[in-house]
Write a protein that holds these residues in place. Structure first.
Motif, PDB file in Angstrom:
ATOM      1  N   SER A 132       6.041  30.499   1.142  1.00  0.00           N
ATOM      2  CA  SER A 132       6.543  30.535   1.829  1.00  0.00           C
ATOM      3  C   SER A 132       7.654  29.921   2.336  1.00  0.00           C
ATOM      4  O   SER A 132       8.503  29.773   3.107  1.00  0.00           O
ATOM      5  N   GLY A 133       8.314  29.472   1.251  1.00  0.00           N
ATOM      6  CA  GLY A 133       9.791  28.438   0.519  1.00  0.00           C
ATOM      7  C   GLY A 133       8.403  27.266   1.156  1.00  0.00           C
ATOM      8  O   GLY A 133       9.911  26.380   0.757  1.00  0.00           O
ATOM      9  N   ILE A 134       7.432  26.884   1.286  1.00  0.00           N
ATOM     10  CA  ILE A 134       7.381  25.119   0.907  1.00  0.00           C
ATOM     11  C   ILE A 134       7.028  24.215  -0.345  1.00  0.00           C
ATOM     12  O   ILE A 134       6.336  25.180  -1.231  1.00  0.00           O
ATOM     13  N   THR A 135       7.773  23.300  -0.198  1.00  0.00           N
ATOM     14  CA  THR A 135       7.510  22.530  -1.117  1.00  0.00           C
ATOM     15  C   THR A 135       6.316  21.387  -1.150  1.00  0.00           C
ATOM     16  O   THR A 135       7.418  20.607  -0.081  1.00  0.00           O
ATOM     17  N   VAL A 136       5.027  21.138  -1.548  1.00  0.00           N
ATOM     18  CA  VAL A 136       4.963  20.059  -1.299  1.00  0.00           C
ATOM     19  C   VAL A 136       5.332  18.817  -2.616  1.00  0.00           C
ATOM     20  O   VAL A 136       4.404  19.657  -3.863  1.00  0.00           O
ATOM     21  N   GLN A 137       5.016  17.925  -2.630  1.00  0.00           N
ATOM     22  CA  GLN A 137       5.460  16.573  -3.127  1.00  0.00           C
ATOM     23  C   GLN A 137       4.298  15.361  -3.279  1.00  0.00           C
ATOM     24  O   GLN A 137       4.029  15.125  -2.470  1.00  0.00           O
ATOM     25  N   CYS A 138       3.470  14.723  -3.599  1.00  0.00           N
ATOM     26  CA  CYS A 138       2.205  13.781  -3.507  1.00  0.00           C
ATOM     27  C   CYS A 138       3.061  12.985  -4.957  1.00  0.00           C
ATOM     28  O   CYS A 138       2.617  13.480  -5.694  1.00  0.00           O
ATOM     29  N   VAL A 139       3.378  11.743  -4.015  1.00  0.00           N
ATOM     30  CA  VAL A 139       4.407  10.827  -5.197  1.00  0.00           C
ATOM     31  C   VAL A 139       2.742  10.335  -5.010  1.00  0.00           C
ATOM     32  O   VAL A 139       2.803   9.128  -3.699  1.00  0.00           O
ATOM     33  N   GLN A 140       2.303   9.754  -6.221  1.00  0.00           N
ATOM     34  CA  GLN A 140       1.216   8.237  -6.216  1.00  0.00           C
ATOM     35  C   GLN A 140       1.620   6.845  -7.194  1.00  0.00           C
ATOM     36  O   GLN A 140       1.612   7.023  -8.441  1.00  0.00           O
ATOM     37  N   PRO A 141       2.585   6.382  -6.546  1.00  0.00           N
ATOM     38  CA  PRO A 141       2.960   5.456  -6.833  1.00  0.00           C
ATOM     39  C   PRO A 141       2.280   4.036  -7.584  1.00  0.00           C
ATOM     40  O   PRO A 141       1.269   4.069  -7.502  1.00  0.00           O
ATOM     41  N   GLY A 142       2.913   3.629  -8.619  1.00  0.00           N
ATOM     42  CA  GLY A 142       2.007   2.545  -9.065  1.00  0.00           C
ATOM     43  C   GLY A 142       2.711   1.144  -8.341  1.00  0.00           C
ATOM     44  O   GLY A 142       2.746   1.569  -7.683  1.00  0.00           O
ATOM     45  N   PHE A 143       3.070  -0.217  -9.067  1.00  0.00           N
ATOM     46  CA  PHE A 143       3.595  -1.074  -8.200  1.00  0.00           C
ATOM     47  C   PHE A 143       4.743  -1.039  -8.465  1.00  0.00           C
ATOM     48  O   PHE A 143       5.683  -1.171  -9.214  1.00  0.00           O
ATOM     49  N   VAL A 144       5.207  -0.781  -7.154  1.00  0.00           N
ATOM     50  CA  VAL A 144       6.485  -1.363  -6.987  1.00  0.00           C
ATOM     51  C   VAL A 144       7.608  -2.595  -6.239  1.00  0.00           C
ATOM     52  O   VAL A 144       6.406  -2.747  -5.736  1.00  0.00           O
ATOM     53  N   ALA A 145       8.222  -3.404  -5.978  1.00  0.00           N
ATOM     54  CA  ALA A 145       8.312  -4.292  -5.262  1.00  0.00           C
ATOM     55  C   ALA A 145       8.871  -4.007  -3.694  1.00  0.00           C
ATOM     56  O   ALA A 145      10.109  -3.644  -3.428  1.00  0.00           O
ATOM     57  N   THR A 146       8.366  -3.977  -3.266  1.00  0.00           N
ATOM     58  CA  THR A 146       8.114  -4.090  -1.598  1.00  0.00           C
ATOM     59  C   THR A 146       7.090  -5.136  -0.389  1.00  0.00           C
ATOM     60  O   THR A 146       5.983  -5.689  -1.876  1.00  0.00           O
ATOM     61  N   ASN A 147       7.541  -4.877   0.289  1.00  0.00           N
ATOM     62  CA  ASN A 147       6.177  -6.367   1.388  1.00  0.00           C
ATOM     63  C   ASN A 147       4.220  -5.915   0.823  1.00  0.00           C
ATOM     64  O   ASN A 147       4.009  -6.673   0.802  1.00  0.00           O
ATOM     65  N   MET A 148       4.385  -4.556   0.346  1.00  0.00           N
ATOM     66  CA  MET A 148       3.212  -4.561   0.833  1.00  0.00           C
ATOM     67  C   MET A 148       2.693  -4.707  -0.408  1.00  0.00           C
ATOM     68  O   MET A 148       1.396  -5.504  -0.370  1.00  0.00           O
ATOM     69  N   SER A 149       3.308  -4.516  -1.841  1.00  0.00           N
ATOM     70  CA  SER A 149       2.537  -5.018  -3.378  1.00  0.00           C
ATOM     71  C   SER A 149       2.652  -6.821  -3.227  1.00  0.00           C
ATOM     72  O   SER A 149       1.732  -6.917  -4.576  1.00  0.00           O
ATOM     73  N   LYS A 150       3.677  -7.020  -2.321  1.00  0.00           N
ATOM     74  CA  LYS A 150       3.833  -8.692  -2.739  1.00  0.00           C
ATOM     75  C   LYS A 150       4.670  -8.501  -3.373  1.00  0.00           C
ATOM     76  O   LYS A 150       4.793 -10.292  -4.607  1.00  0.00           O
ATOM     77  N   ILE A 151       5.202  -7.721  -4.369  1.00  0.00           N
ATOM     78  CA  ILE A 151       6.399  -7.914  -5.029  1.00  0.00           C
ATOM     79  C   ILE A 151       7.021  -8.538  -5.169  1.00  0.00           C
ATOM     80  O   ILE A 151       8.076  -7.626  -4.269  1.00  0.00           O
TER      81      ILE A 151
END
Length: 317
Positions: free
Chosen positions: A223-242
């Motif tokens: 139906s023309g829909i593209t789904v992307q599931c992104v699986q990040p490792g550590f990224v420098a964000t507040n959640m990762s505390k990096i």
């Protein structure tokens, strides 16, 4: 004269070589040759005029908002804090001169919050949905201890990490299906595909996102829909505390740029080459040893992280 042992060894080496080649070639196309030599497989600018981003006031969500605004999308920014939403909206609006709507909801709330979101996005030409909002553990902890300390916290993880994805997809898919085009980007985690003891509910919730994305793409690919599931490792964000970015822990902007470059090449992806290398290292380690040993290795690593976190907490840091 070739002995039967030499013949058997040659056949075995040939089979191993073929399997390695068969695995490596698709991987190299998806992660290296395709994105970097051929360029983006999907022109995201043609799917619609509006992009909806949850968890959009910080980290990866904010980086997606900026990247999509740069491509000319008008934005619907959804997050819990109204003051942060107003600040981010003003910042992006001033820089990219795009139209922005904000919706303040707490995704740990009940199903009624989606009525507010539905009213806020009604009638918009939505081409992109980024399901980024998420909750993780404050530090690695045993499941039972987490439950006894705060039973609602575990409920919130399921509400924010799972219900937000399913409900937001249900809200935007009708518009996309009517127009026969759209992109859904679901942010999962590498914790979904590697052993993550002491993060049990978080990793399980992200594994749900993986499976949901895979089957959703199968349902609506035609139906023309593209789904992307992104699986990040550590990224420098507040959640990762990096706090400091590095090659293995990129900035959110660098990570999102890589993820958008890979869009359309694969349903599930770490979206960043060094993170893909870690995933391959895990698979190789499991292949050389066994699953219980590999799980134990990660358990020891997370136990060390837990001890450090508890030590900092005891010192009031």
């Amino acid at each position: 004269m070739v002995t039967s042992f030499q013949l058997f060894g040659s056949i075995a080496l040939g089979i191993v070589g073929y399997k390695i080649f068969a695995k490596f070639l698709p991987w190299a196309y998806i992660n290296i040759f395709g994105p970097f030599l051929l360029g983006p497989k999907l022109d995201i600018r043609r799917v619609g005029g509006w992009a909806v981003i949850t968890g959009s006031t910080d980290g990866i969500g904010k980086a997606y908002a900026k990247a999509l605004a740069k491509k000319g999308f008008s934005l619907v920014l959804i997050s819990r804090s109204l003051s942060k939403l107003e600040t981010v909206a003003k910042e992006i609006e001033n820089e990219y001169k795009v139209q922005i709507k904000i919706i303040d909801v707490d995704f740990s709330g009940g199903v009624e919050i989606y009525n507010k979101i539905k009213a806020g996005i009604d009638g918009l030409d939505i081409g992109v949905l980024v399901n980024n909002v998420g909750v993780s553990y404050p530090y690695p902890e045993f499941f039972l201890d987490s439950y006894q300390q705060n039973p609602k916290f575990l409920v919130d993880i399921v509400s924010v990490n799972i219900h937000s994805v399913t409900h937001m997809c249900a809200l935007v898919l009708p518009t996309m299906l009517n127009r026969k085009k759209g992109v859904i980007i679901n942010i999962s985690s590498s914790a979904a595909s590697i052993p993550s003891p002491l993060l049990t509910v978080y990793s399980a919730s992200k594994a749900f996102v993986d499976k949901f994305s895979e089957d959703l793409q199968t349902e609506y690919r035609g139906s023309g829909i593209t789904v992307q599931c992104v699986q990040p490792g550590f990224v420098a964000t507040n959640m990762s505390k990096i706090k400091k970015a590095s090659l293995m822990s990129p900035t959110p902007d660098a990570y999102v740029a890589s993820a958008l470059r890979i869009l359309g090449y694969n349903i599930q992806t770490t979206a960043y080459l060094p993170h893909e290398g870690l995933q391959l290292a895990y698979e190789f380690m499991k292949y050389l040893t066994c699953a219980p040993y590999t799980a134990g290795f990660f358990f020891k690593h997370l136990m060390t992280m837990r001890k450090r976190a508890l030590s900092r907490m005891s010192k009031g840091k």
